[in-house]
Scaffold this motif. Structure first.
Motif, PDB file in Angstrom:
ATOM      1  N   CYS A   1       1.949   7.048 -10.992  1.00 55.25           N
ATOM      2  CA  CYS A   1       2.562   6.348  -9.864  1.00 55.25           C
ATOM      3  C   CYS A   1       3.623   5.362 -10.339  1.00 55.25           C
ATOM      4  O   CYS A   1       4.599   5.138  -9.639  1.00 55.25           O
ATOM      5  CB  CYS A   1       1.502   5.611  -9.050  1.00 55.25           C
TER       6      CYS A   1
ATOM      7  N   ARG B   1       8.677   4.413  -8.156  1.00 61.72           N
ATOM      8  CA  ARG B   1       8.329   5.622  -7.422  1.00 61.72           C
ATOM      9  C   ARG B   1       7.840   5.236  -6.031  1.00 61.72           C
ATOM     10  O   ARG B   1       7.058   4.303  -5.868  1.00 61.72           O
ATOM     11  CB  ARG B   1       7.225   6.359  -8.179  1.00 61.72           C
TER      12      ARG B   1
ATOM     13  N   ILE C   1       5.546   5.678  -2.922  1.00 58.20           N
ATOM     14  CA  ILE C   1       4.274   6.287  -2.530  1.00 58.20           C
ATOM     15  C   ILE C   1       4.267   6.335  -1.009  1.00 58.20           C
ATOM     16  O   ILE C   1       4.269   5.292  -0.342  1.00 58.20           O
ATOM     17  CB  ILE C   1       3.077   5.447  -3.025  1.00 58.20           C
TER      18      ILE C   1
ATOM     19  N   THR D   1       2.819   6.746   2.595  1.00 54.68           N
ATOM     20  CA  THR D   1       1.543   6.571   3.287  1.00 54.68           C
ATOM     21  C   THR D   1       1.820   6.676   4.787  1.00 54.68           C
ATOM     22  O   THR D   1       2.979   6.613   5.202  1.00 54.68           O
ATOM     23  CB  THR D   1       0.938   5.182   3.005  1.00 54.68           C
ATOM     24  N   PRO D   2       0.774   6.833   5.578  1.00 55.54           N
ATOM     25  CA  PRO D   2       0.996   6.899   7.030  1.00 55.54           C
ATOM     26  C   PRO D   2       1.590   5.598   7.583  1.00 55.54           C
ATOM     27  O   PRO D   2       2.025   5.558   8.722  1.00 55.54           O
ATOM     28  CB  PRO D   2      -0.411   7.123   7.588  1.00 55.54           C
ATOM     29  N   PHE D   3       1.603   4.553   6.783  1.00 53.69           N
ATOM     30  CA  PHE D   3       2.079   3.264   7.285  1.00 53.69           C
ATOM     31  C   PHE D   3       3.477   2.934   6.774  1.00 53.69           C
ATOM     32  O   PHE D   3       4.040   1.905   7.101  1.00 53.69           O
ATOM     33  CB  PHE D   3       1.087   2.173   6.870  1.00 53.69           C
TER      34      PHE D   3
ATOM     35  N   VAL E   1       5.500   2.647  -0.001  1.00 52.31           N
ATOM     36  CA  VAL E   1       5.296   1.531  -0.930  1.00 52.31           C
ATOM     37  C   VAL E   1       5.900   1.939  -2.274  1.00 52.31           C
ATOM     38  O   VAL E   1       5.641   3.038  -2.760  1.00 52.31           O
ATOM     39  CB  VAL E   1       3.789   1.250  -1.101  1.00 52.31           C
TER      40      VAL E   1
ATOM     41  N   TYR F   1      -0.659  -4.322  -1.770  1.00 54.07           N
ATOM     42  CA  TYR F   1      -1.052  -3.212  -0.908  1.00 54.07           C
ATOM     43  C   TYR F   1      -2.028  -2.304  -1.644  1.00 54.07           C
ATOM     44  O   TYR F   1      -1.840  -2.031  -2.827  1.00 54.07           O
ATOM     45  CB  TYR F   1       0.186  -2.411  -0.471  1.00 54.07           C
ATOM     46  N   PRO F   2      -3.030  -1.832  -0.919  1.00 52.93           N
ATOM     47  CA  PRO F   2      -4.054  -1.001  -1.601  1.00 52.93           C
ATOM     48  C   PRO F   2      -3.590   0.418  -1.914  1.00 52.93           C
ATOM     49  O   PRO F   2      -4.411   1.247  -2.303  1.00 52.93           O
ATOM     50  CB  PRO F   2      -5.226  -1.024  -0.628  1.00 52.93           C
ATOM     51  N   ALA F   3      -2.287   0.700  -1.806  1.00 53.75           N
ATOM     52  CA  ALA F   3      -1.769   1.920  -2.425  1.00 53.75           C
ATOM     53  C   ALA F   3      -2.000   1.812  -3.924  1.00 53.75           C
ATOM     54  O   ALA F   3      -2.192   2.809  -4.610  1.00 53.75           O
ATOM     55  CB  ALA F   3      -0.286   2.086  -2.128  1.00 53.75           C
TER      56      ALA F   3
ATOM     57  N   LEU G   1       7.997  -0.555   5.031  1.00 51.33           N
ATOM     58  CA  LEU G   1       6.855  -0.539   5.938  1.00 51.33           C
ATOM     59  C   LEU G   1       7.260  -1.159   7.260  1.00 51.33           C
ATOM     60  O   LEU G   1       7.980  -2.156   7.288  1.00 51.33           O
ATOM     61  CB  LEU G   1       5.699  -1.357   5.351  1.00 51.33           C
TER      62      LEU G   1
ATOM     63  N   MET H   1      -2.193   1.568   4.437  1.00 51.54           N
ATOM     64  CA  MET H   1      -2.371   2.386   3.250  1.00 51.54           C
ATOM     65  C   MET H   1      -3.486   3.378   3.145  1.00 51.54           C
ATOM     66  O   MET H   1      -4.641   3.033   2.980  1.00 51.54           O
ATOM     67  CB  MET H   1      -2.643   1.467   2.033  1.00 51.54           C
ATOM     68  N   VAL H   2      -3.074   4.550   3.018  1.00 51.13           N
ATOM     69  CA  VAL H   2      -3.981   5.510   2.415  1.00 51.13           C
ATOM     70  C   VAL H   2      -3.543   5.570   0.971  1.00 51.13           C
ATOM     71  O   VAL H   2      -2.361   5.579   0.682  1.00 51.13           O
ATOM     72  CB  VAL H   2      -3.815   6.857   3.091  1.00 51.13           C
ATOM     73  N   LEU H   3      -4.466   5.540   0.106  1.00 49.81           N
ATOM     74  CA  LEU H   3      -4.063   5.481  -1.299  1.00 49.81           C
ATOM     75  C   LEU H   3      -3.819   6.895  -1.782  1.00 49.81           C
ATOM     76  O   LEU H   3      -4.754   7.614  -2.051  1.00 49.81           O
ATOM     77  CB  LEU H   3      -5.157   4.886  -2.149  1.00 49.81           C
ATOM     78  N   LEU H   4      -2.586   7.199  -1.864  1.00 51.08           N
ATOM     79  CA  LEU H   4      -2.291   8.556  -2.260  1.00 51.08           C
ATOM     80  C   LEU H   4      -1.668   8.525  -3.624  1.00 51.08           C
ATOM     81  O   LEU H   4      -0.490   8.268  -3.772  1.00 51.08           O
ATOM     82  CB  LEU H   4      -1.353   9.137  -1.239  1.00 51.08           C
TER      83      LEU H   4
END
Lengths: 415, 238
Positions: free
Chosen positions: A48, A61, A63, A65-67, A70, A107-109, A145, B8-11
């Motif tokens: 990542c 990079r 990432i 997410t549906p939100f 990030v 963020y929890p990504a 976001l 966040m979905v942690l992808l």
């Protein structure tokens, strides 16, 4: 209101010790750096934190997410844009508490929801390794976001609801090996990030239950590690699990990895020591298994013309490798008859494989893998659907048909 | 409440590069390569000999260094074509070199050119650009680098004949739009940006109308000094 805000803030800071800003004077020992490098591999940090074609660990990079998107941070020790001014305490706070050097909530990504279980000693070794990298000046783009997801307040509420720092109580260790496996699976390995289902708020339900999760933007399904019908390995030999992790294939099980798991094997698990791979295998094999769904495989009910089209496409495009009876070719092309990856109730992975193809990861144990061609430009949605319906319903397989709409939605969603 | 979907979905899916310190040797191809490259032939044709109808380029008989550079460019994101980018994501330099060597050794006949009935003025403009270039616009002749017969030059300069017109158009367009990069200095990007849209079409039309001479074998040397500095010409070969 003020009281609620205070409560949320308190929940966000619980368990934190005072943080020292002091940077290490001496360079860490070569042994610590090497250990940190190994642990960073186990945690798959580089995947990542590296832009495509970019400098390793320099971040940037996106990432998805549906939100929103990030962007990953620069982990090289550059003073302005990386971890150059981070102390070991700062790094520990990020890994364990999910807060940045400047105190911002992360963020929890960044999977601190799992990394919070990593020991201080291991976090310090990773820190020492990252400080040993050549510094790269590269600022990460700002996250993209929408409101409210972009606000620290919303993040604080999410964390108050879904994040508790520190190891969660676990059952009494079965053995030292099992305990090591648990530590790796639940911590650095962050397997639950993909293999556990998420609620509407993007949080894994009930911790690391590993019961299978959908990766909504990639349109891949990470199958359950708790079910023999999906990716459970309780009935495998331990060596086969080790082989899958370290080489990307388990010939004795006719199993290989693809999609996001190919990434994990390529960048992370192929580097596991035999001891750690074995510990992970032992832990995964001991996971409580869900009962198999009731009922026998049923013949697939699909219109005759769909099956006819599917059979024709299969003969033209698939049979050469996978065999006229879906029997595959051991060591090269997987059997489709009785293959649990073919029979998953979620057709996501099959659709992705047919549309985009892919090679198994090239690993030390399987350096010259076979591959599946992308059919995105060769087959129409209706043909993909027909051939998958045919495969899921032939040679004793009994999984539900796939519609052209299923294919269309998954193709469009991944753009 | 449900409308307040938070965070966040942690992808953690990754597309990291595989950074090799040193480029590998050309590995002699094992006899078992054919099944390992079946993933390529769905688009590039049996033995990599796609005709110049349609879009996909022929890869059979191209210089190994050129093919190796392109495979790495796709894997590392310098060239953008999602089907290729995804396919090669987790492959090593060594294996990509082996694939490149395999296809470079394919010696299979070329079909007749597929572009017919192009307007004579377009063909003439195309021929002029390919054979002589356009000094006023700083465009060198294609033959200066790609060989007098336009069948490429060892080790890493590709042939330009025997390819579909759509593919040639798309490549020049991709260089203009920044979708295709070569190793720096990226001379083809500079040249492509100097071409007007009509000139791109003329070059592609003329090239795709030509028969392939000498079995399409790449030349050993360019006809003279290269007019521009170009990266990647060693093709990762030592």
């Amino acid at each position: 209101m003020a009281l609620a805000a205070a409560l949320v803030w308190m929940l966000n800071l619980r368990g934190e010790a005072p943080v020292s800003d002091v940077l290490p004077q001496a360079t860490a020992s070569a042994q610590t750096v090497e250990r940190g490098q190994y642990l960073a591999r186990v945690g798959n940090c580089m995947s990542c934190h590296t832009a495509k074609g970019g400098a390793p660990y320099a971040g940037g990079r996106g990432i998805q997410t549906p939100f929103g998107t990030v962007f990953t941070s620069n982990l090289t020790p550059d003073d302005e844009t990386g971890l150059g001014r981070w102390s070991a305490d700062h790094f520990w706070r990020a890994m364990h508490h999910g807060r940045s050097r400047d105190g911002r909530l992360l963020y929890p990504a960044f999977p601190y929801t799992e990394y919070t279980q990593v020991s201080r000693e291991d976090a310090d070794a990773i820190y020492a390794f990252l400080r040993s990298l050549p510094p790269v000046k590269q600022a990460a783009p700002a996250h993209a976001l929408g409101f409210p997801y972009s606000s620290q307040g919303a993040l604080a509420v999410w964390r108050a609801m879904f994040f508790t720092p520190g190891a969660t109580p676990t059952p009494k260790p079965v053995s030292a090996e099992w305990a090591r496996g648990e530590y790796l699976v639940r911590g650095l390995g962050h397997c639950a990030a993909c293999h556990s289902p998420r609620n509407a708020w993007g949080a894994t339900r009930g911790g690391n239950d590993l019961q299978g999760g959908l990766l909504p933007l990639q349109q891949w399904y990470a199958p359950a590690l708790t079910s023999a019908a999906e990716a459970g390995v309780a009935h495998w030999k331990t060596e086969d699990v080790v082989a899958l992790l370290r080489t990307g294939q388990a010939p004795a099980q006719q199993a290989s990895v693809s999609g996001p798991m190919a990434d994990v094997v390529f960048n992370s698990t192929q580097h596991l020591t035999d001891t750690d791979a074995r510990a992970i295998a032992v832990y995964l094999q001991a996971l409580p298994q869900q009962a198999a769904p009731a009922g026998e495989a049923r013949p697939v009910v699909a219109p005759a013309e769909t099956l006819h089209l599917g059979a024709r496409v299969y003969e033209q495009q698939c049979a050469q490798c996978h065999g006229a009876q879906g029997q595959g070719s051991p060591g090269a092309f997987p059997a489709l008859a009785g293959n649990r990856a073919v029979l998953l109730s979620e057709p996501d992975n099959l659709v992705q494989l047919v549309l985009h193809g892919g090679y198994a990861p090239a690993t030390a144990g399987n350096p010259r893998p076979h591959g599946m061609p992308p059919f995105l430009h060769v087959l129409a949605d209706a043909e993909v659907a027909a051939v998958l319906t045919y495969v899921r319903g032939s040679w004793g397989n009994g999984a539900a048909p796939v519609s052209a709409m299923d294919v269309y939605q998954r193709r469009e969603a991944r753009r | 409440m449900p409308c307040l979907r938070l965070l966040m979905v942690l992808l953690l899916l990754a597309v990291p590069p595989w950074l090799h310190a040193a480029p590998p040797e050309s590995v002699p191809t094992a006899d078992d390569m054919a099944p390992r490259v079946l993933a390529c032939v769905a688009c590039h044709g049996r033995e990599g000999r796609a005709t110049n109808q349609g879009y996909f380029p022929r890869i059979a008989g191209k210089p190994a260094g050129y093919l190796y550079n392109q495979l790495r460019n796709f894997r590392d994101g310098r060239r953008s074509y999602p089907a290729m980018n995804g396919l090669l994501e987790y492959l090593s330099d060594d294996y990509l070199m082996e694939m490149a060597s395999y296809f470079s050794r394919m010696d299979v006949p070329y079909p007749a050119p597929q572009t017919h009935n192009a307007a004579p003025a377009v063909l003439e403009r195309g021929r002029q650009l390919v054979q002589q270039g356009d000094a006023a616009q700083g465009v060198p002749a294609c033959v200066a680098c790609h060989g007098t017969a336009l069948t490429g030059v060892q080790k890493a300069i590709p042939g330009l004949v025997g390819l579909p017109r759509d593919y040639l158009n798309a490549q020049l367009g991709a260089w203009q739009a920044g979708q295709r990069h070569a190793h720096a200095p990226d001379c083809m990007a500079d040249i492509a940006r100097r071409l007007a849209p009509a000139d791109v079409a003329a070059v592609s039309t003329w090239l795709s109308s030509q028969p392939v001479a000498g079995g399409g074998k790449p030349a050993a040397q360019p006809p003279g000094l290269l007019p521009l500095a170009c990266g990647g010409l060693e093709g990762g070969l030592r």
